[in-house]
Design a protein around this motif. Structure first.
Motif, mmCIF file in Angstrom:
data_model
loop_
_atom_site.group_PDB
_atom_site.id
_atom_site.type_symbol
_atom_site.label_atom_id
_atom_site.label_comp_id
_atom_site.label_asym_id
_atom_site.label_seq_id
_atom_site.Cartn_x
_atom_site.Cartn_y
_atom_site.Cartn_z
ATOM 1 N N VAL B 45 0.846 -1.202 0.000
ATOM 2 C CA VAL B 45 0.000 0.000 0.000
ATOM 3 C C VAL B 45 0.876 1.245 0.000
ATOM 4 N N GLY B 46 1.987 1.187 0.721
ATOM 5 C CA GLY B 46 2.899 2.333 0.763
ATOM 6 C C GLY B 46 3.424 2.673 -0.623
ATOM 7 N N PHE B 47 3.887 1.645 -1.349
ATOM 8 C CA PHE B 47 4.421 1.918 -2.690
ATOM 9 C C PHE B 47 3.320 2.410 -3.623
ATOM 10 N N ALA B 48 2.107 1.839 -3.502
ATOM 11 C CA ALA B 48 0.996 2.314 -4.334
ATOM 12 C C ALA B 48 0.700 3.777 -4.025
ATOM 13 N N SER B 49 0.779 4.162 -2.726
ATOM 14 C CA SER B 49 0.525 5.558 -2.347
ATOM 15 C C SER B 49 1.567 6.475 -2.957
ATOM 16 N N ILE B 50 2.835 6.031 -2.933
ATOM 17 C CA ILE B 50 3.879 6.863 -3.539
ATOM 18 C C ILE B 50 3.592 7.036 -5.028
ATOM 19 N N GLY B 51 3.168 5.937 -5.689
ATOM 20 C CA GLY B 51 2.828 6.030 -7.102
ATOM 21 C C GLY B 51 1.735 7.049 -7.350
ATOM 22 N N LEU B 52 0.686 7.012 -6.507
ATOM 23 C CA LEU B 52 -0.420 7.951 -6.664
ATOM 24 C C LEU B 52 0.057 9.393 -6.486
ATOM 25 N N LEU B 53 0.929 9.602 -5.492
ATOM 26 C CA LEU B 53 1.423 10.961 -5.243
ATOM 27 C C LEU B 53 2.269 11.453 -6.416
ATOM 28 N N VAL B 89 4.122 20.266 -0.776
ATOM 29 C CA VAL B 89 3.345 19.355 0.056
ATOM 30 C C VAL B 89 3.441 17.920 -0.462
ATOM 31 N N LEU B 90 3.363 17.769 -1.808
ATOM 32 C CA LEU B 90 3.415 16.423 -2.382
ATOM 33 C C LEU B 90 4.793 15.800 -2.181
ATOM 34 N N LEU B 91 5.847 16.621 -2.347
ATOM 35 C CA LEU B 91 7.205 16.116 -2.103
ATOM 36 C C LEU B 91 7.323 15.629 -0.654
ATOM 37 N N GLY B 92 6.808 16.445 0.278
ATOM 38 C CA GLY B 92 6.865 16.067 1.690
ATOM 39 C C GLY B 92 6.115 14.775 1.942
ATOM 40 N N ALA B 93 4.945 14.612 1.299
ATOM 41 C CA ALA B 93 4.146 13.399 1.520
ATOM 42 C C ALA B 93 4.861 12.176 0.970
ATOM 43 N N ILE B 94 5.502 12.314 -0.211
ATOM 44 C CA ILE B 94 6.247 11.177 -0.777
ATOM 45 C C ILE B 94 7.361 10.778 0.180
ATOM 46 N N GLY B 95 8.093 11.788 0.681
ATOM 47 C CA GLY B 95 9.163 11.494 1.626
ATOM 48 C C GLY B 95 8.645 10.820 2.881
ATOM 49 N N THR B 96 7.504 11.321 3.414
ATOM 50 C CA THR B 96 6.938 10.743 4.634
ATOM 51 C C THR B 96 6.619 9.274 4.445
ATOM 52 N N ILE B 97 5.963 8.948 3.327
ATOM 53 C CA ILE B 97 5.579 7.550 3.121
ATOM 54 C C ILE B 97 6.812 6.699 2.905
ATOM 55 N N ALA B 98 7.808 7.228 2.161
ATOM 56 C CA ALA B 98 9.045 6.465 1.949
ATOM 57 C C ALA B 98 9.708 6.151 3.287
ATOM 58 N N LEU B 99 9.773 7.150 4.181
ATOM 59 C CA LEU B 99 10.359 6.911 5.507
ATOM 60 C C LEU B 99 9.510 5.933 6.292
ATOM 61 N N ALA B 100 8.177 6.135 6.234
ATOM 62 C CA ALA B 100 7.279 5.338 7.081
ATOM 63 C C ALA B 100 7.328 3.865 6.699
#
Lengths: 97, 509
Positions: B45-53, B89-100
């Motif tokens: 789900v994390g990788f799919a979220s990064i894809g969506l972002l 904001v989108l860059l920050g969200a991608i980074g957050t999910i990658a870290l998470a």
């Protein structure tokens, strides 16, 4: 009627703020926040008599959001109760420094 | 092309990136709930979220490049400022999910929904970036905040995480009450909720001394002060950043603050511009108190997450200087600063996340002693972030230029903010005390006997660290590209705003 409604709304809002600042029970704090939001709703409804329907639309949004917030907020309070067996903010003091 | 925002079809096309993100997030939520929780599930789900972002980001870039605009009559803005904030904001969200994705193992979090909540919070921030109606501002803030309240308490085994969540929720809801009452009074005084129309009404009916409007702006300022963690409304921030899972702390410190500041800036510049003499002294004092209190308290912190929390409060103070300066130059400096601050803060929290041991939630500065001897790259990256936050030349990269432009904007402000610029510089000197302390501990102290070996840094975290360091240093060498971008994106409407016909605002100290 407008002045009276706005005065009542200001009074309710103040009661809510004083409640948040003086009470220490998480549930009561949350109720005081809800009182603040509903005081604002009263203002919106009163003002929409002068300015048109915009204020009433706003009230619908505020009520929807408040319901969502209540769902999340009560869940958070339950989560903290499971850890500490208390919802008193004086017992919830792990984070400080 | 110019969107007619009263036409529903055109309104939805103007909102296309936001709609794509929300629809994708709902699908991913179903996907997350479909199967039992496991670490593998959480990763998928994390990788799919990064894809969506990334997809959303592509759409935002495409819309920004194709030069779209919109009519004034509308609840959302279609301008460069919105796209710029969206990108941050989108860059920050991608980074957050990658870290998470990699950090969740250390905290024992397996819920795949955690990534979806980041997506929902991001959609709220994107709405905030474009909101041009106080109703939309309110909805954006709440969509963002409600998701972040849950994110703060994501680690259900940790009492500290639950406490962070409760504190954030109670103070956030309290702040919303103030913001909302302010909005109600502004609506009462002007009869409008649309930001541009409020500005017009203030000018047309000359409401500059209207008590209801002044009280309304004051209450909105308190609400916004809580949201951006400006002193004296900052008390929640250190506790919440400390208790939350570290990737979420990064998300809150970097992107949530950027989005809240973006809407703050838009409301104050587009709606309340003619009220400048009314709000400027309060924002001036808010900036001063925030800079002084944040810097002084940060000096005595032993916990690195709390230290970074106070550092984020300090940077709110610096950004408030840009709000007070109220000029087109200031809005350029503001956007530039937000980019630099987001990169540096995000990177610093990423290092903290990768230093964390299994199941441990307390991050002390003493854990970083002699880091240079065991993890030289991690120590170097941390040094770059801290120097960028300090605004150090060359090694701090883009951070130096961010502060430089901010001071320039303050000095060139029509109202003359020399004293504020001096306080900004003096408090920056104090901040060297705690930023350089960490650098000193990392490079000059020996690694203590029996200190645990830091866990291996995952490849996603490495990517986040590499990208932020390269961007900070690269933009530091070539700041002109970012300046061009921010100039293009800094309230293009602002100098043409009808509000300016009243003449330059006067503000004496």
């Amino acid at each position: 009627m407008l002045a009276e409604s706005l005065a009542l709304s200001a009074l309710l809002f103040t009661i809510g703020v004083v409640g948040v600042l003086t009470r220490r029970n998480a549930i009561i704090l949350f109720m005081c926040v809800e009182l603040m939001l509903n005081a604002v709703n009263l203002s919106f409804v009163a003002l929409s008599k002068v300015h048109g329907v915009g204020g009433q639309v706003f009230v619908i949004f505020v009520m929807t959001v408040a319901a969502a917030e209540a769902a999340v907020g009560l869940a958070i309070i339950i989560a903290i109760f499971r850890h500490r067996q208390s919802v008193n903010l004086e017992d919830i003091n792990l984070l400080k420094g | 092309m110019t969107f007619d925002l009263l036409n529903p079809v055109q309104l939805s096309s103007a909102l296309l990136p936001d709609l794509l993100l929300v629809a994708g997030a709902i699908l991913l939520m179903l996907m997350a709930a479909w199967r039992p929780d496991s670490d593998a599930r959480q990763r998928t789900v994390g990788f799919a979220s990064i894809g969506l972002l990334v997809l959303t980001m592509g759409l935002v870039v495409w819309m920004a490049v194709s030069g779209l605009t919109a009519s004034d009559k509308g609840v959302i803005a279609v301008d460069g400022f919105r796209w710029m904030v969206d990108l941050v904001v989108l860059l920050g969200a991608i980074g957050t999910i990658a870290l998470a994705i990699e950090h969740n193992v250390r905290d024992g979090i397996v819920q795949a929904e955690s990534h979806v909540l980041v997506l929902f919070a991001t959609s709220g921030m994107m709405i905030l970036a474009g909101a041009r109606d106080l109703m939309v501002v309110f909805l954006g803030i709440e969509i963002m905040s409600v998701a972040v309240y849950v994110l703060a308490g994501l680690n259900r085994r940790s009492a500290r995480s639950a406490e962070a969540s409760l504190k954030y929720f109670l103070l956030g809801a309290f702040a919303t009450g103030f913001l909302l009452y302010g909005i109600a009074l502004v609506y009462g005084a002007t009869g409008q909720t649309q930001i541009v129309e409020i500005g017009n009404a203030i000018r047309r009916f000359d409401l500059t001394n209207d008590p209801m409007l002044l009280v309304g702006i004051g209450l909105m300022l308190i609400g916004m002060g809580f949201k951006v963690a400006a002193a004296p409304f900052h008390m929640w921030a250190p506790d919440v950043y400390d208790g939350s899972p570290t990737p979420i702390s990064a998300f809150m410190a970097a992107t949530v603050k950027a989005a809240a500041f973006a809407t703050f800036m838009r409301i104050w510049y587009e709606a309340f511009y003619n009220m400048f003499s009314g709000w400027a002294p309060s924002v001036w004092w808010l900036a001063v108190v925030t800079m002084v209190v944040g810097n002084v308290v940060a000096l005595s912190q032993k916990n690195i997450k709390r230290m970074l929390a106070y550092s984020s409060i300090v940077h709110s103070g610096y950004l408030l200087v840009a709000v007070t300066a109220a000029s087109a130059l200031a809005s350029t400096a503001f956007t530039f600063y937000v980019v630099a601050y987001t990169l540096a803060t995000f990177g610093a929290f990423a290092v903290v996340a990768s230093m964390q041991q299994l199941g441990e939630t307390d991050a002390r500065i003493s854990d970083y002693e002699g880091l240079w001897h065991v993890r030289p790259w991690l120590a170097t990256a941390m040094a770059v972030y801290l120097l960028a936050l300090l605004g150090f030349p060359v090694f701090g990269g883009v951070g130096f230029f961010a502060k430089w432009y901010l001071i320039q904007a303050a000095l060139a402000a029509p109202a003359g903010l020399t004293i504020l610029a001096v306080i900004l510089v003096l408090t920056s000197v104090i901040s060297a005390g705690y930023y350089l302390q960490v650098v000193r501990v990392m490079f000059m102290k020996p690694r203590p006997e029996g200190a645990p070996e830091p866990l291996p840094v995952g490849s996603l975290t490495r990517a986040v660290l590499a990208v932020t360091v390269v961007l900070i240093l690269g933009l530091g060498l070539f700041p002109s590209r970012l300046v061009e971008m921010t100039q293009m994106n800094a309230f293009p409407r602002y100098p043409f705003s009808p509000a300016l016909q009243m003449g330059q605002p006067q503000f004496r100290r």
